[in-house]
Design an enzyme around this catalytic site. Structure first.
Site, mmCIF file in Angstrom:
data_model
loop_
_atom_site.group_PDB
_atom_site.id
_atom_site.type_symbol
_atom_site.label_atom_id
_atom_site.label_comp_id
_atom_site.label_asym_id
_atom_site.label_seq_id
_atom_site.Cartn_x
_atom_site.Cartn_y
_atom_site.Cartn_z
ATOM 1 N N GLY A 166 3.272 -5.253 -13.618
ATOM 2 C CA GLY A 166 1.829 -4.597 -13.955
ATOM 3 C C GLY A 166 1.219 -3.857 -12.828
ATOM 4 C CD GLU A 167 0.335 -5.739 -8.528
ATOM 5 O OE1 GLU A 167 0.859 -5.004 -7.522
ATOM 6 O OE2 GLU A 167 0.471 -6.995 -8.603
ATOM 7 N N GLY A 168 0.023 -0.951 -12.331
ATOM 8 C CA GLY A 168 0.152 0.587 -12.410
ATOM 9 C C GLY A 168 1.508 0.702 -11.816
ATOM 10 C CB THR A 169 4.459 -1.080 -10.737
ATOM 11 O OG1 THR A 169 3.608 -2.182 -9.744
ATOM 12 C CG2 THR A 169 5.793 -0.819 -10.063
ATOM 13 C CG LEU B 262 -4.449 0.305 -9.193
ATOM 14 C CD1 LEU B 262 -3.808 -0.727 -8.316
ATOM 15 C CD2 LEU B 262 -3.626 0.257 -10.223
#
Length: 377
Positions: free
Chosen positions: A322-325, A67
């Site tokens: 978001g956040e790569g989830t 991230l």
């Protein structure tokens, strides 16, 4: 330090091995499970096999979430659902295990790496290994000024390249890529609109945190103004990132390009990683062959970028956090595809039941002749 030319990546990046992919496709035809019944997982297994250069495909054993974090000055205009300068709180939540991506990563056993490229906070608020790479404190307000200086843009791209090298050298075999930013969807949408030749209203979405109609109008206006500044520098990707990108976006772009050089596959998350991928594709047209689109985030700019790169999202569950989830949610599908391709048994026609070879014109033995039925009256 010589000036970095992103176009040089075009000569450095090769496509995944096409011969290996053909071998993987032929092997798939021999599996006991009929072709087609596993849907897109067949295609995923063959893609991963080509990326690895191995048949049968190897399991994904050392994935990592990476991230890139940063704040964007344009958030001061109220274009985000989060307060300007608050990205460090997102970082802290990930580090404390209190965010969706952290919870999911913990359950799936995938380590998470956070890289501060341009957070707007005191470095003492976060661990040293997170903030030690910071290019600058926050990025400029792209509607009225450059996000970065040319030197900072190059430094950020080289940062992303260095992180990719570190991951490849440590044995990471697949990257789940995401961002931790406040205001990041505005420069991302600007980059996509500029590279796709479209207007601000076409790419302006509600962002991961969600915004009301008034904030959407402010965001649309900011992207419109930033586009006026982006169009004159479309011929140079580094200048484009400096003008309307940001430290985290430039670092992500460098990371994507160098990951492709190192033959390390990447799952993209939302609109920010899609925008960086589009910039990277402009520099090296083969690079998208190393990426998967993890999910559809609902952002119109992401959909436009993925369409331009011919990347079809694996999932569409309405995940906007978001956040790569969303990208991490797609990882089990990739692992399942690898397991099916490697572990399902092959089947062949038993030799004792195969018809014997014979010369042209030779009659079949009586036991192989079709049964003769009496003609009907």
């Amino acid at each position: 330090m010589s000036r970095l030319n992103l176009d040089d990546f075009s000569d450095l990046i090769e496509r995944p091995d096409s011969g290996t992919r053909r071998d993987a496709e032929e092997r798939r035809q021999r599996l006991a499970v009929p072709p087609g019944v596993l849907g897109r997982l067949d295609e995923l297994g063959e893609w991963l096999s080509a990326a690895q250069g191995a048949v049968p495909v190897r399991p994904v054993e050392q994935p990592r979430v990476v991230l890139f974090a940063g704040d964007h000055g344009v958030a001061e205009l109220g274009v985000s659902g989060r307060p300007a300068g608050g990205a460090h709180e997102l970082v802290r939540a990930v580090l404390d295990g209190a965010s969706p991506v952290a919870a999911l990563a913990r359950r799936t056993g995938v380590p998470v790496r956070v890289v501060d490229a341009g957070l707007d906070c005191d470095p003492e608020l976060l661990p040293a290994d997170v903030v030690r790479h910071r290019v600058r404190r926050g990025s400029g307000r792209i509607d009225v000024e450059d996000a970065l200086t040319p030197e900072e843009a190059e430094q950020a791209v080289r940062l992303g390249m260095a992180i990719a090298d570190e991951e490849a050298d440590s044995g990471t075999d697949l990257i789940v890529l995401g961002d931790l930013s406040v205001g990041g969807t505005t420069p991302a949408s600007t980059l996509i609109a500029a590279l796709c030749g479209t207007d601000a209203s076409v790419v302006t979405g509600r962002g991961g945190a969600g915004i009301d109609d008034l904030a959407w109008m402010r965001k649309c206006a900011a992207i419109r103004d930033a586009l006026r500044r982006a169009r004159p520098v479309l011929g140079d990707q580094l200048e484009l990132l400096a003008a309307v990108g940001g430290a985290d976006l430039a670092a992500t772009t460098g990371f994507l390009l160098q990951s492709a050089v190192r033959r390390m596959p990447v799952i993209l998350d939302g609109v920010v990683s899609a925008a960086c991928a589009l910039v990277a594709q402009r520099a090296a047209f083969r690079a998208p062959d190393w990426w998967l689109a993890g999910h559809a985030s609902g952002e119109p700019a992401q959909a436009k970028a993925l369409d331009r790169m011919a990347l079809d999202p694996l999932l569409d569950h309405g995940v906007t956090v978001g956040e790569g989830t969303g990208a991490l949610l797609a990882l089990p599908l990739v692992r399942a595809a690898a397991a099916f391709a490697a572990d399902l048994p092959e089947t062949r026609l038993p030799e004792e039941n195969a018809p014997e070879a014979r010369e042209p014109g030779e009659k079949l033995p009586e036991e192989h002749l079709p049964e003769q039925r009496p003609a009907e009256d």
